[in-house]
Every structure is written in C-alpha cells, then in structure tokens.
Design a protein around this motif. Structure first.
Motif, mmCIF file in Angstrom:
data_model
loop_
_atom_site.group_PDB
_atom_site.id
_atom_site.type_symbol
_atom_site.label_atom_id
_atom_site.label_comp_id
_atom_site.label_asym_id
_atom_site.label_seq_id
_atom_site.Cartn_x
_atom_site.Cartn_y
_atom_site.Cartn_z
ATOM 1 N N ASP A 130 -39.330 -72.269 -33.453
ATOM 2 C CA ASP A 130 -37.952 -72.726 -33.587
ATOM 3 C C ASP A 130 -36.945 -71.699 -33.084
ATOM 4 O OD1 ASP A 130 -38.686 -75.170 -34.797
ATOM 5 O OD2 ASP A 130 -38.901 -74.170 -36.748
ATOM 6 N N GLY A 131 -37.422 -70.515 -32.695
ATOM 7 C CA GLY A 131 -36.543 -69.479 -32.190
ATOM 8 C C GLY A 131 -36.388 -68.315 -33.146
ATOM 9 N N ALA A 132 -35.468 -67.409 -32.809
ATOM 10 C CA ALA A 132 -35.218 -66.223 -33.621
ATOM 11 C C ALA A 132 -34.231 -66.554 -34.740
ATOM 12 C CB ALA A 132 -34.665 -65.097 -32.757
ATOM 13 N N ARG A 133 -34.495 -65.999 -35.925
ATOM 14 C CA ARG A 133 -33.617 -66.231 -37.076
ATOM 15 C C ARG A 133 -33.446 -64.940 -37.850
ATOM 16 N NH1 ARG A 133 -33.555 -67.958 -42.791
ATOM 17 N NH2 ARG A 133 -35.781 -67.482 -43.003
ATOM 18 N N ARG A 134 -32.191 -64.593 -38.128
ATOM 19 C CA ARG A 134 -31.924 -63.435 -38.966
ATOM 20 C C ARG A 134 -32.003 -63.849 -40.435
ATOM 21 N NH1 ARG A 134 -27.303 -58.773 -38.270
ATOM 22 N NH2 ARG A 134 -27.592 -57.793 -40.320
ATOM 23 N N TRP A 172 -28.926 -53.740 -46.951
ATOM 24 C CA TRP A 172 -30.312 -54.213 -46.864
ATOM 25 C C TRP A 172 -30.793 -54.065 -45.431
ATOM 26 C CZ3 TRP A 172 -30.651 -54.429 -51.813
ATOM 27 C CH2 TRP A 172 -29.582 -54.909 -52.567
ATOM 28 N N PRO A 173 -32.101 -54.010 -45.218
ATOM 29 C CA PRO A 173 -32.612 -53.924 -43.843
ATOM 30 C C PRO A 173 -32.160 -55.128 -43.006
ATOM 31 C CG PRO A 173 -34.358 -53.511 -45.450
ATOM 32 C CD PRO A 173 -33.173 -54.017 -46.226
ATOM 33 N N VAL A 174 -32.211 -54.958 -41.702
ATOM 34 C CA VAL A 174 -31.994 -56.085 -40.784
ATOM 35 C C VAL A 174 -33.373 -56.662 -40.464
ATOM 36 C CG1 VAL A 174 -31.198 -56.801 -38.507
ATOM 37 C CG2 VAL A 174 -29.892 -55.104 -39.823
ATOM 38 N N VAL A 175 -33.569 -57.938 -40.742
ATOM 39 C CA VAL A 175 -34.880 -58.572 -40.569
ATOM 40 C C VAL A 175 -34.721 -59.845 -39.744
ATOM 41 C CG1 VAL A 175 -36.928 -59.507 -41.715
ATOM 42 C CG2 VAL A 175 -35.595 -57.690 -42.835
ATOM 43 N N TYR A 176 -35.541 -59.959 -38.694
ATOM 44 C CA TYR A 176 -35.579 -61.173 -37.866
ATOM 45 C C TYR A 176 -36.991 -61.738 -37.864
ATOM 46 C CZ TYR A 176 -30.968 -60.846 -35.634
ATOM 47 O OH TYR A 176 -29.614 -60.836 -35.387
ATOM 48 N N THR A 177 -37.095 -63.046 -37.912
ATOM 49 C CA THR A 177 -38.356 -63.730 -37.648
ATOM 50 C C THR A 177 -38.200 -64.520 -36.353
ATOM 51 O OG1 THR A 177 -37.699 -65.660 -38.958
ATOM 52 C CG2 THR A 177 -38.959 -63.928 -40.087
ATOM 53 N N VAL A 178 -39.316 -64.692 -35.637
ATOM 54 C CA VAL A 178 -39.319 -65.480 -34.400
ATOM 55 C C VAL A 178 -40.523 -66.404 -34.442
ATOM 56 C CG1 VAL A 178 -39.095 -65.439 -31.893
ATOM 57 C CG2 VAL A 178 -38.458 -63.410 -33.218
ATOM 58 N N GLY A 226 -47.610 -68.289 -37.767
ATOM 59 C CA GLY A 226 -46.615 -69.065 -37.052
ATOM 60 C C GLY A 226 -45.631 -68.270 -36.237
ATOM 61 N N GLY A 227 -45.665 -66.934 -36.311
ATOM 62 C CA GLY A 227 -44.708 -66.175 -35.528
ATOM 63 C C GLY A 227 -44.829 -64.674 -35.720
ATOM 64 N N VAL A 228 -43.728 -63.977 -35.446
ATOM 65 C CA VAL A 228 -43.672 -62.525 -35.607
ATOM 66 C C VAL A 228 -42.381 -62.169 -36.349
ATOM 67 C CG1 VAL A 228 -45.077 -61.815 -33.643
ATOM 68 C CG2 VAL A 228 -42.668 -62.368 -33.283
ATOM 69 N N LEU A 229 -42.390 -60.996 -36.965
ATOM 70 C CA LEU A 229 -41.243 -60.511 -37.735
ATOM 71 C C LEU A 229 -40.951 -59.075 -37.327
ATOM 72 C CD1 LEU A 229 -40.510 -60.801 -41.518
ATOM 73 C CD2 LEU A 229 -40.782 -58.534 -40.509
ATOM 74 N N MET A 230 -39.664 -58.717 -37.318
ATOM 75 C CA MET A 230 -39.271 -57.332 -37.047
ATOM 76 C C MET A 230 -38.159 -56.942 -38.008
ATOM 77 S SD MET A 230 -38.176 -55.525 -33.423
ATOM 78 C CE MET A 230 -39.725 -56.037 -32.679
ATOM 79 N N SER A 261 -37.062 -64.061 -28.628
ATOM 80 C CA SER A 261 -37.560 -62.688 -28.684
ATOM 81 C C SER A 261 -36.548 -61.782 -29.358
ATOM 82 C CB SER A 261 -37.895 -62.163 -27.276
ATOM 83 O OG SER A 261 -36.750 -62.163 -26.440
ATOM 84 N N VAL A 262 -37.053 -60.689 -29.922
ATOM 85 C CA VAL A 262 -36.215 -59.699 -30.594
ATOM 86 C C VAL A 262 -36.636 -58.310 -30.141
ATOM 87 C CG1 VAL A 262 -35.690 -61.075 -32.636
ATOM 88 C CG2 VAL A 262 -37.759 -59.676 -32.597
ATOM 89 N N LEU A 263 -35.713 -57.375 -30.295
ATOM 90 C CA LEU A 263 -35.917 -56.006 -29.836
ATOM 91 C C LEU A 263 -35.491 -55.046 -30.938
ATOM 92 C CD1 LEU A 263 -36.408 -53.990 -27.435
ATOM 93 C CD2 LEU A 263 -33.992 -54.301 -26.882
#
Length: 273
Positions: free
Chosen positions: A245-249, A236-242, A60-64, A91-93
């Motif tokens: 529904d958009g990007a979410r921390r 803790w690490p910084v984690v985003y999913t996209v 369903g998406g990508v994670l960084m 999107s996330v960078l």
C-alpha cells in the motif's frame, strides 16, 4: 531552427537528475565541495552527526526507524532531528553520519526518483533506486575521506516480486542486501543485539514497530549519542513501514503507547528484581 533546438534539448534530456546537475551545475551537488587544505589537515570539523537507524523485514513489508538525537562531539546538537524519510511512494531512506550532507543527499535522492518518474512515466525499479543511491554515496567519498561520511539504509517494497527488501551501504557506495534486519550508526551494535533477540520472521506490523522502538531503547541505554523515547519532552522515534500500500509514517500517538508499554515493562522488572 526551432526543430534543431528541440532535437538538441531532447538529446540532452536524461532521466537522472543527478547526471543533469553533474553536467550543468556541479556546484549544486551536496558532495561537490572541497575543504581548504589547511582545514583538512587540522582537527576534524565539529559538525552534527545523525546516529542510530534500525530496519527490518516483517510479514508483508519492511520497517525503518531512527532516534531523534544528533551529536556534535560530546554535545547534544539536536533532540528533534529526523533521520528516516520517504524516498518515494514505495521506499524509505535512513541516514547516519554527517547530518548536513546526509539531509542534502536525501533531498537529492528524492528529486532523482521524482525526476525519473516524470521523464520515463513509470517508477524506477527497487534495484535501480538502490543502485542510484549507491552512486550518490560513492560521489561523496572524497568528503568521507575527510571525515564527513554518510552511511544510509534503504528499504522498499518491490512491487514486481511482491516483497519488502532492505539494503545497506558502505562509504564507497558498496550495496549489500540484508535479508532480516540491519542497523547503522553509533548505537548500531547495541540495537543489533536487541534485534537478534526480539526479531523473528513474519512479524505483524504492530509487533515490528514494538521491536524497533525497543531496540532503539536498548541502544540509547548504552550509547550516549542515541536518544531513547522521551516521555517528558514527548519525543518518539521516527518510524516508517512500507508494504504494497506504500510508505506510512507511524503516528506519534501509537509510538507513545508502544514506548509507554516498554518503559512500564522495564520498570516492573526492576521492581521485581
């Protein structure tokens, strides 16, 4: 006269904020800085470097995700730096390399995407975003040749295709689409080894978060420049999913629980050994 002026302004308008700066205020660009010849020939500058970033696709998406440590030579310059940022709604960078330039490039990229949306009235396509980021990295090449390199990861949800996509880059701005997962930074080789064992297609979001945190945990175990989860300092690490529904921390409370389970599992393995 007013009509002529308006036409001139319209003719000078561009949907690229970076092009606007290059034309009118090149001194404001993060990479428009020349090091003195004496400094360039001397020992490389000791500046903070951001380290390990991991990214992956999931169902369903990508994670960084990125760790929180920045180093300066053999010194920990910061334990609180953030290396993963939302670029826009979809999107996330993630940044690795010279921290100061990388953060400035991130801010410029965020403004670039916001400016395009305001001028054109629509979001730039995911491929367009990836291409514009590559052009910015290419613009930093003279600084990279002096040891001040920036190497990002870019991920986003392609609203047209309905899938998450992931892009890696080299210091020349070369863009490469990654199909499963990728890592950058000093601990990338160790994080990638963990991802090869832990990642599988169509992970659930919660599973992907756990895989990301564990891969950073493994990287920190072997790379001194990578900071692992720190229960004492509550870092803790910084984690985003996209996803669609958009990007979410991911909230720190969730990351603390995930890190706690990983640490407990590792401790149990040692007790049994």
């Amino acid at each position: 006269m007013q009509e002529t002026t308006a036409n001139q302004v319209a003719g000078n308008a561009t949907s690229s904020f970076t092009e606007h700066l290059q034309r009118d205020r090149p001194d404001l660009l993060p990479y428009h800085r020349a090091m003195p010849a004496a400094a360039a020939a001397a020992t490389p500058l000791q500046v903070p470097h951001a380290t390990t970033i991991v990214a992956m696709s999931y169902g369903g998406g990508v994670l960084m995700a990125g760790d929180r440590r920045a180093t300066m030579g053999n010194v920990i310059a910061s334990r609180h730096i953030e290396k993963v940022f939302p670029a826009d709604r979809y999107s996330v960078l993630g940044i690795a390399g010279t921290a100061g330039i990388a953060i400035d490039l991130t801010r410029l990229f965020q403004v670039e995407l916001e400016h395009y949306e305001k001028i054109e009235g629509t979001l730039l396509s995911l491929d367009g975003k990836a291409n514009r980021l590559g052009a910015m990295i290419r613009g930093n090449l003279p600084m990279a040749l002096q040891g001040l390199a920036v190497v990002p990861l870019f991920a986003g949800f392609d609203t047209t295709a309905g899938v998450g996509r992931l892009f890696s880059y080299d210091v020349t701005g070369g863009r490469y689409e990654e199909r499963e997962h990728h890592t950058v930074g000093s601990g990338s080789v160790f994080a990638r080894g963990a991802l090869k064992k832990l990642w599988r297609p169509n992970l659930a979001e919660a599973e992907a978060v756990s895989v990301a945190v564990e891969s950073l945990y493994d990287a920190a175990d072997d790379d001194s420049a990578t900071g692992g989860p720190d229960p004492v300092r509550q870092l803790w690490p910084v984690v985003y999913t996209v996803n669609r529904d958009g990007a979410r921390r991911i909230p720190e409370s969730e990351l603390a629980a995930v890190a706690g389970r990983i640490i407990e599992a590792r401790s149990a393995e040692r007790r049994e050994a």
